[in-house]
Design an enzyme around this catalytic site. Structure first.
Site, PDB file in Angstrom:
ATOM      1  N   ASP A 168       2.953  -2.436   6.275  1.00 39.62           N
ATOM      2  CA  ASP A 168       2.377  -1.550   6.829  1.00 39.62           C
ATOM      3  C   ASP A 168       0.955  -1.951   7.570  1.00 39.62           C
ATOM      4  OD1 ASP A 168       1.146   0.739   6.339  1.00 39.62           O
ATOM      5  OD2 ASP A 168       0.504   0.923   3.730  1.00 39.62           O
ATOM      6  N   TRP A 169       0.517  -0.426   7.776  1.00 40.35           N
ATOM      7  CA  TRP A 169       0.259  -1.147   9.214  1.00 40.35           C
ATOM      8  C   TRP A 169      -1.653  -2.344   9.604  1.00 40.35           C
ATOM      9  CZ3 TRP A 169       4.088   1.442   9.557  1.00 40.35           C
ATOM     10  CH2 TRP A 169       4.784   1.631  10.799  1.00 40.35           C
TER      11      TRP A 169
END
Length: 268
Positions: A168-169
């Site tokens: 995830d970012w």
């Protein structure tokens, strides 16, 4: 442009109790992604709706692991019936947005495999999901992106997932821990780019670990058709009349009606 068909959210699709419609929504979503020239969908969300105060409960498949698993796996199959890669997220035990990057979830192996993990196991083993996105939170003291129990022991060794994990970012804190645990692609930050060459050069990360991550990425791209013949998407699929009709059918099926027996609800 931002135009696209607005299908029901995850919890709306779960409320349909209809895996056929969920599958057809997945097909339509895959076609619309390809119609916009995209190769990978960053969804569906497989999180359980554990707390109604959670800001993203609408994206979840509700609180029931079995219903959630059946619905989301149908969506995965639909998306991947087109040349679009589905990304199942957020793995694992992501229940609330408040403190989502630092929450430490204490969870048993049974919880991670049979309860919170059932949606992911079903999407991997029955849906053939091509990509997994790790969650932001910690599980038993270790970040999901850096957690070998979650990313290797359960996902790869127990469930047999052969494809790639994408972060995830900005969810990675420690480059060495993440690549070693089995997080193959980093997004939202440049820790891999900045740190991996030095870590490999000084022997802290082995070349075999890098090769393994690259192999998973190439295996996925090969099987998805990205490296050879992959037909162009059709821009006319985006927000098409057929998809609008499907959206209307799905919206109608997602509506739950309550009978106000004995005037228990404060309604006229």
């Amino acid at each position: 442009d931002g135009l696209a068909t607005s299908f029901p959210v995850g919890i709306g699709m779960a409320a349909m109790w209809d895996v056929d419609v969920a599958y057809r929504i997945g097909v339509a979503m895959g076609k619309e992604f390809r119609g916009k020239g995209k190769h990978q969908a960053l969804g569906p969300v497989l999180d359980l709706g554990r707390d109604p105060r959670n800001g993203r409960s609408a994206e979840s498949g509700g609180e029931d692991p079995y219903l959630d698993a059946q619905t989301t796996t149908a969506v995965v199959k639909g998306i991947q019936s087109t040349p679009t890669i589905a990304t199942i997220k957020h793995y694992n035990a992501n229940h609330r947005e408040n403190g989502r990057t630092t929450n430490n979830i204490i969870a048993s192996m049974r919880s991670l495999t049979e309860i919170n993990g059932l949606t992911f196991r079903t999407a991997v083993q029955e849906g053939g999901a091509f990509s997994v996105m790790n969650a932001y939170n910690l599980i038993n003291g270790e970040k999901c992106a850096e957690n070998p129990t979650v990313l290797t022991s359960i996902l790869r060794d127990y469930w047999g997932f052969p494809f790639y994990v994408v972060s995830d970012w900005g969810s990675i804190w420690d480059t060495k821990k993440a690549i070693t645990a089995g997080c193959d692609i980093e997004m939202g930050s440049t820790l891999y780019q900045n740190n991996l060459p030095t870590l490999v050069a000084n022997g802290q990360v082995t070349q075999a670990t890098i090769d393994q991550a690259v192999r998973r990425v190439l295996r996925t791209k090969l099987l998805a058709g990205m490296l050879d013949y992959q037909p162009d998407g059709d821009p006319n699929d985006v927000n098409s009349v057929a998809h609008q009709q499907l959206c209307l059918e799905a919206a109608r099926k997602s509506i739950v009606l309550l009978e106000n027996q004995d005037n228990i609800l404060p309604l006229s």
